[in-house]
Design an enzyme around this catalytic site. Structure first.
Site, PDB file in Angstrom:
ATOM      1  CE1 TYR A  66      32.084  42.154  42.605  1.00  0.00           C
ATOM      2  CE2 TYR A  66      30.763  43.954  42.114  1.00  0.00           C
ATOM      3  CZ  TYR A  66      31.734  43.373  42.332  1.00  0.00           C
ATOM      4  OH  TYR A  66      33.093  44.164  42.277  1.00  0.00           O
ATOM      5  CB  SER A 104      31.795  47.652  44.006  1.00  0.00           C
ATOM      6  OG  SER A 104      31.374  47.920  42.501  1.00  0.00           O
TER       7      SER A 104
HETATM    8  P1  NAD Z   1      40.976  39.904  40.338  1.00  0.00           P
HETATM    9  O1  NAD Z   1      40.176  38.795  39.729  1.00  0.00           O
HETATM   10  O2  NAD Z   1      42.064  40.322  39.790  1.00  0.00           O
HETATM   11  O3  NAD Z   1      41.477  39.755  41.711  1.00  0.00           O
HETATM   12  C1  NAD Z   1      40.843  38.981  42.777  1.00  0.00           C
HETATM   13  C2  NAD Z   1      41.806  38.326  43.755  1.00  0.00           C
HETATM   14  O4  NAD Z   1      41.081  37.723  44.705  1.00  0.00           O
HETATM   15  C3  NAD Z   1      42.930  37.306  43.092  1.00  0.00           C
HETATM   16  O5  NAD Z   1      44.176  37.474  43.694  1.00  0.00           O
HETATM   17  C4  NAD Z   1      42.318  36.047  43.477  1.00  0.00           C
HETATM   18  O6  NAD Z   1      43.149  34.899  43.464  1.00  0.00           O
HETATM   19  C5  NAD Z   1      41.573  36.356  44.880  1.00  0.00           C
HETATM   20  N1  NAD Z   1      40.708  35.387  45.067  1.00  0.00           N
HETATM   21  C6  NAD Z   1      39.576  34.961  44.356  1.00  0.00           C
HETATM   22  N2  NAD Z   1      38.936  34.194  45.130  1.00  0.00           N
HETATM   23  C7  NAD Z   1      39.561  33.940  46.253  1.00  0.00           C
HETATM   24  C8  NAD Z   1      39.398  33.072  47.324  1.00  0.00           C
HETATM   25  N3  NAD Z   1      38.410  32.180  47.580  1.00  0.00           N
HETATM   26  N4  NAD Z   1      40.054  33.031  48.133  1.00  0.00           N
HETATM   27  C9  NAD Z   1      41.342  33.983  48.395  1.00  0.00           C
HETATM   28  N5  NAD Z   1      41.509  34.686  47.176  1.00  0.00           N
HETATM   29  C10 NAD Z   1      40.581  34.790  46.372  1.00  0.00           C
HETATM   30  O7  NAD Z   1      39.679  41.119  40.586  1.00  0.00           O
HETATM   31  P2  NAD Z   1      39.821  42.399  40.943  1.00  0.00           P
HETATM   32  O8  NAD Z   1      39.204  43.242  39.920  1.00  0.00           O
HETATM   33  O9  NAD Z   1      41.245  43.000  41.262  1.00  0.00           O
HETATM   34  O10 NAD Z   1      39.076  42.606  42.248  1.00  0.00           O
HETATM   35  C11 NAD Z   1      39.430  42.976  43.683  1.00  0.00           C
HETATM   36  C12 NAD Z   1      38.275  43.474  44.473  1.00  0.00           C
HETATM   37  O11 NAD Z   1      37.873  44.717  43.731  1.00  0.00           O
HETATM   38  C13 NAD Z   1      37.072  42.503  44.334  1.00  0.00           C
HETATM   39  O12 NAD Z   1      36.398  42.629  45.724  1.00  0.00           O
HETATM   40  C14 NAD Z   1      36.108  43.049  43.442  1.00  0.00           C
HETATM   41  O13 NAD Z   1      34.753  43.000  43.614  1.00  0.00           O
HETATM   42  C15 NAD Z   1      36.398  44.539  43.680  1.00  0.00           C
HETATM   43  N6  NAD Z   1      36.096  45.578  42.674  1.00  0.00           N
HETATM   44  C16 NAD Z   1      36.626  45.471  41.354  1.00  0.00           C
HETATM   45  C17 NAD Z   1      36.206  46.193  40.228  1.00  0.00           C
HETATM   46  C18 NAD Z   1      36.731  46.098  38.817  1.00  0.00           C
HETATM   47  O14 NAD Z   1      36.383  46.731  38.000  1.00  0.00           O
HETATM   48  N7  NAD Z   1      37.953  45.279  38.629  1.00  0.00           N
HETATM   49  C19 NAD Z   1      35.634  47.197  40.436  1.00  0.00           C
HETATM   50  C20 NAD Z   1      34.973  47.561  41.940  1.00  0.00           C
HETATM   51  C21 NAD Z   1      35.349  46.616  42.843  1.00  0.00           C
END
Ligand code: NAD
Length: 256
Positions: A152, A139
């Site tokens: 985080y 991130s």
């Molecule tokens: P999201 O909530 O849409 O998806 C998260 C996914 O992880 C889902 O498929 C969920 O079922 C799965 N998950 C959650 N807990 C779990 C567990 N214990 N075991 C297995 N699967 C699990 O979130 P996202 O925004 O798509 O985030 C995905 C990654 O991207 C994360 O690591 C997040 O930190 C990172 N990220 C997101 C953003 C953003 O702005 N959305 C920015 C930077 C980084």
């Protein structure tokens, strides 16, 4: 179809960024093992429609024994994992004095330790074949901090550190390890933070605009498809010497 014949495991790929990356890898020809909570049927169908093999394993990424079971399942069903995308992640926003201890433990387990477990279990096969790609979805918070996100930010900085160490340990091999550092992407994880602003009195449009304006100079969300494009590039031959990078795709977040 540059990734035809390769198998990708994308953790947390039933929604959001993970699903976007899984679809991009599938469109490039890779077979895919999905993972994540919720009904996997829509994600399975979307990936299958790309004409590749796809399966889902429901391992809870906070549980090392379930991660090991998922890796065994991957070996049994696909025979190999060539591309590992450590994407599963959760968020919790609170000042450190009020941060629930169990949320700290879950965030560290899911956002950081899970990548250690998948990497240690899948790297031997990649080394044997002398080809592999490990992509850690960190991130902008892997490179800079924000208030109220202690767990985080700590986990994502840790993931960038893990990326560098794995890149060094594999530097003379055909295995590369890099991190992608997204800015705001409109997924359920970020929608929760927009909803907090709506509960505090903002309209939905004001809440999204304020969230973007604080951090992201482009005032626009990064998309899962754009991140998928970067992941496909990191899997290409052109990226053979991209090693240990923490590549931000963040609408200018890190530029200020
Ligand atoms: P999201 O909530 O849409 O998806 C998260 C996914 O992880 C889902 O498929 C969920 O079922 C799965 N998950 C959650 N807990 C779990 C567990 N214990 N075991 C297995 N699967 C699990 O979130 P996202 O925004 O798509 O985030 C995905 C990654 O991207 C994360 O690591 C997040 O930190 C990172 N990220 C997101 C953003 C953003 O702005 N959305 C920015 C930077 C980084």
């Amino acid at each position: 179809m540059t990734l035809k014949g390769k198998t990708a495991l994308v953790t947390g790929s039933t929604s959001g960024i993970g699903l976007g990356i899984a679809l991009s890898l599938a469109r490039a020809g890779a077979d895919v093992l999905l993972n994540g909570f919720g009904d996997p049927a829509p994600a399975l169908k979307a990936v299958a429609d790309c004409g590749v093999r796809v399966e889902h394993h429901p391992a809870d990424m906070s549980k090392p024994e379930q991660i090991a079971e998922m890796v065994e399942f991957a070996q049994a069903r696909f025979g190999r994992v060539d591309i590992l995308v450590n994407n599963a992640g959760i968020q919790h926003v609170a000042p450190i004095e009020e941060f629930p201890v169990e949320r700290w433990d879950s965030i560290l387990a899911i956002n950081l330790s899970s990548a250690f477990h998948t990497t240690r279990l899948l790297l031997p096969g990649m080394r044997e074949r002398n080809w592999g790609r490990i992509i850690n979805i960190a991130s902008a918070h892997g490179l800079v901090g924000s208030a109220q996100k202690s767990a985080y930010v700590a986990a994502k900085h840790g993931l960038v550190g893990l990326t560098k160490v794995v890149a060094l340990e594999t530097a003379t091999t055909g295995v590369t390890c890099n991190a992608i550092c997204p800015g705001w992407v409109l997924t359920p994880l970020v929608q929760q933070q927009i909803d907090m602003r709506i509960s505090a009195g903002a309209s939905p449009a004001e809440a999204s605009e304020a969230l973007l304006a604080e951090k992201q100079p482009s005032l626009d969300f990064v998309t899962p498809e754009q991140l998928g494009g970067l992941a496909v590039f990191l899997c290409s031959e052109a990226a053979d010497q991209v090693r240990g990078a923490a590549w931000n795709m963040d609408g200018g977040w890190l530029a200020r």
